[in-house]
Scaffold this motif. Structure first.
Motif, PDB file in Angstrom:
ATOM      1  N   ILE A  53       1.186   6.097   0.188  1.00 15.86           N
ATOM      2  CA  ILE A  53       2.247   6.039   0.164  1.00 15.86           C
ATOM      3  C   ILE A  53       2.779   7.357  -0.379  1.00 15.86           C
ATOM      4  O   ILE A  53       3.832   8.056   0.130  1.00 15.86           O
ATOM      5  CB  ILE A  53       2.918   4.796  -0.747  1.00 15.86           C
TER       6      ILE A  53
ATOM      7  N   LYS B 280      -0.639   0.263   7.488  1.00 17.49           N
ATOM      8  CA  LYS B 280       0.567  -0.486   6.877  1.00 17.49           C
ATOM      9  C   LYS B 280       0.278  -2.060   6.926  1.00 17.49           C
ATOM     10  O   LYS B 280       0.563  -2.691   5.915  1.00 17.49           O
ATOM     11  CB  LYS B 280       1.801  -0.382   7.743  1.00 17.49           C
TER      12      LYS B 280
ATOM     13  N   CYS C 117       9.094   2.442   1.478  1.00 23.27           N
ATOM     14  CA  CYS C 117       7.672   2.061   1.969  1.00 23.27           C
ATOM     15  C   CYS C 117       7.203   1.071   0.929  1.00 23.27           C
ATOM     16  O   CYS C 117       6.868   0.124   1.755  1.00 23.27           O
ATOM     17  CB  CYS C 117       6.810   3.279   2.208  1.00 23.27           C
TER      18      CYS C 117
END
Length: 522
Positions: free
Chosen positions: A198, A213, A253
């Motif tokens: 990230i 992800k 994120c």
């Protein structure tokens, strides 16, 4: 660097600076002199940054057939033979608890610290992120790294870039964050790699791979992140993100991957219930403040002010949340996040909590700087001792006290208060929908900032009181200090703020007069 459109500019070869050439020449000279059959490879971030055209002074060199300490001894002997003195020799021992899995040797060459380690491969257990280490090949070393863009080598012997995963350069060009091996296994081996992925994504504006992800958001990886990784390591990664070029992308994120409350874990004894979308709201406040900083001008704030302002914005929805400690004392949840979840400095927690307190006070002061309504101005400071002070000077008193409390962080506190102004309007939904109204808030910030500067309060905390405690005790005929002295110190400071041109003699006369009035009324 437009990663989303696949237009990241990557150099075909690495251009060495004069300093780097001098360093590498000495290392190659060592190989030749001692007839060593050792391959010297610069690993990781230096290679990535040089290919992106960025300078990097963090040179880590991997050796294929000897320990770093052994090679550094050879370098020292070679330098002595050619009439140079080795500087800053050091060996950093293996320390798994601090993520130092192998011995590292350091030497200072041409003004730069150079680290030497051997190529390695590693095996992990289910219970720990600390691996069993052993010598490995260059390819094994490349595949054990967190991301393909960090797996590249620069071979000093041949002067060439080595892409042993076969996709490091391609991922760099396309702006993709990908693991060399399957992401779930990679993250379960070392869950800290989730946060590193990230961080590098936000640092370079790169896109996280979809499979990555999915793995990062799975329950097994989230559990491993909470169990296997020390809170100090998590806090260090978060701090790098918040100090980086795009903290909003990083925190977005973390929220999107449902990692927010894993990272910013809450106390079990928490008393305040949080709204369902609290993590999204935290990120929305961060985004609003980030955009406001860019609009106002980043140079308005120091790096430390910017970092802690962003933390304060991120935790703005938690500013009133508390929990009870073992002594049943109410503690701000923000304190727990900094001290326990992130293992950051106590001073960071204190500054962020004080920023959030100060912004609440600014909310009541803003109308005094934006309105011509004398009633509002008159209400700002109602103490009877100051009824005769003109309203335009009276506003200096509470503003001065506030700035003396928050000091250099008054601008960040004011900036954040503009997000909540006016206080009687709920802006939650607008923020969640990214309706930040940046221009409006910037204008409000500038209006109040200019008014404070024009009042001569910009660095009011540096102004020394006209009357000291000894003089106060003399007027009150006291032999020692106490609450009464503290009360008069505050009153005299209020007089000083209301009378910016006043002298010590005038201030003392005012105190004597008011003390006499009080004595007669008793």
């Amino acid at each position: 660097m437009a990663a989303s459109s696949g237009t990241v500019q990557v150099k075909e070869k690495i251009d060495l600076t004069e300093t780097e050439k001098q360093i590498f020449d000495r290392l190659l000279g060592t190989l030749r002199h001692f007839d060593l059959q050792t391959e010297l490879r610069v690993a990781g971030g230096w290679v990535r940054d040089k290919l992106l055209g960025k300078e990097c002074y963090d040179i880590d060199i991997a050796l294929d057939n000897m320990l770093g300490s052994e090679f550094v001894d050879k370098v020292k002997d070679y330098l002595s033979l050619v009439g140079e003195e080795a500087q800053g020799l050091a060996v950093i021992p293996c320390n798994p608890d601090q993520s130092k899995h192998l011995e590292t040797a350091r030497i200072r060459l041409c003004g730069l610290w150079i680290d030497f380690v051997n190529l390695r491969c590693e095996d992990y257990t289910e219970e720990s992120r600390i691996p069993t280490m052993k010598f490995g090949t260059a390819e094994e070393d490349a595949y054990r790294r967190d991301l393909t863009i960090n797996s590249l080598f620069y071979n000093i012997n041949t002067g060439s870039v080595e892409d042993l995963t076969g996709r490091g350069v391609a991922d760099l060009r396309s702006g993709n964050i990908v693991t060399p091996l399957p992401p779930k296994a990679t993250f379960l081996d070392d869950p800290l790699r989730v946060l590193r992925a990230i961080r590098f994504g936000s640092r370079f504006g790169f896109t996280l791979d979809e499979e990555l992800k999915e793995a990062a958001a799975c329950d097994e990886v989230k559990k491993a992140l909470g169990v296997k990784i020390s809170r100090e390591r998590i806090g260090s990664e978060i701090d790098l993100m918040m100090s980086g070029p795009d903290p909003v992308q990083a925190m977005t994120c973390i929220s999107d991957l449902t990692l927010f409350w894993v990272v910013f874990s809450l106390p079990l004894e928490q008393e305040t219930s949080l709204c369902e979308e609290c993590d999204r709201l935290c990120v929305s406040y961060l985004a609003a403040v980030w955009n406001l900083i860019q609009a106002v001008g980043p140079s308005t704030f120091s790096d430390e002010q910017r970092r802690l302002s962003l933390y304060a914005a991120l935790f703005l929805p938690l500013r009133k949340a508390t929990y009870k400690d073992k002594k049943a004392k109410k503690i701000p949840v923000i304190n727990h996040i900094f001290r326990v979840s992130l293992k950051r400095k106590a001073s960071d927690a204190e500054t962020v909590i004080n920023l959030n307190k100060a912004l609440e006070k600014f909310l009541s002061l803003i109308p005094c700087f934006t309105s011509d309504d004398n009633i509002k101005l008159a209400e700002v400071y109602r103490e009877s001792d100051f009824v005769d002070v003109p309203v335009n000077l009276k506003v200096r008193i509470p503003t001065g006290f506030l700035l003396r409390e928050i000091k250099d962080f008054w601008r960040p506190a004011l900036m954040m208060s503009t997000l909540l102004y006016p206080a009687d309007i709920d802006c939650t939904q607008g923020l969640l929908n990214k309706q930040y109204e940046i221009d409006k808030r910037k204008d409000l910030f500038k209006t109040v900032e200019n008014a404070i500067v024009n009042l001569g309060l910009e660095k009011v905390w540096e102004v020394k009181p006209l009357i000291n405690g000894k003089d106060i005790m003399s007027v009150l005929q006291l032999k020692s200090g106490g609450p009464l002295v503290s009360e008069w110190q505050r009153k005299l400071l209020a007089w000083q703020l209301a009378h910016p041109s006043g002298t010590a003699e005038e201030c003392l006369d005012w105190m004597k007069e008011n003390h006499l009035k009080r004595a007669k009324m008793m």
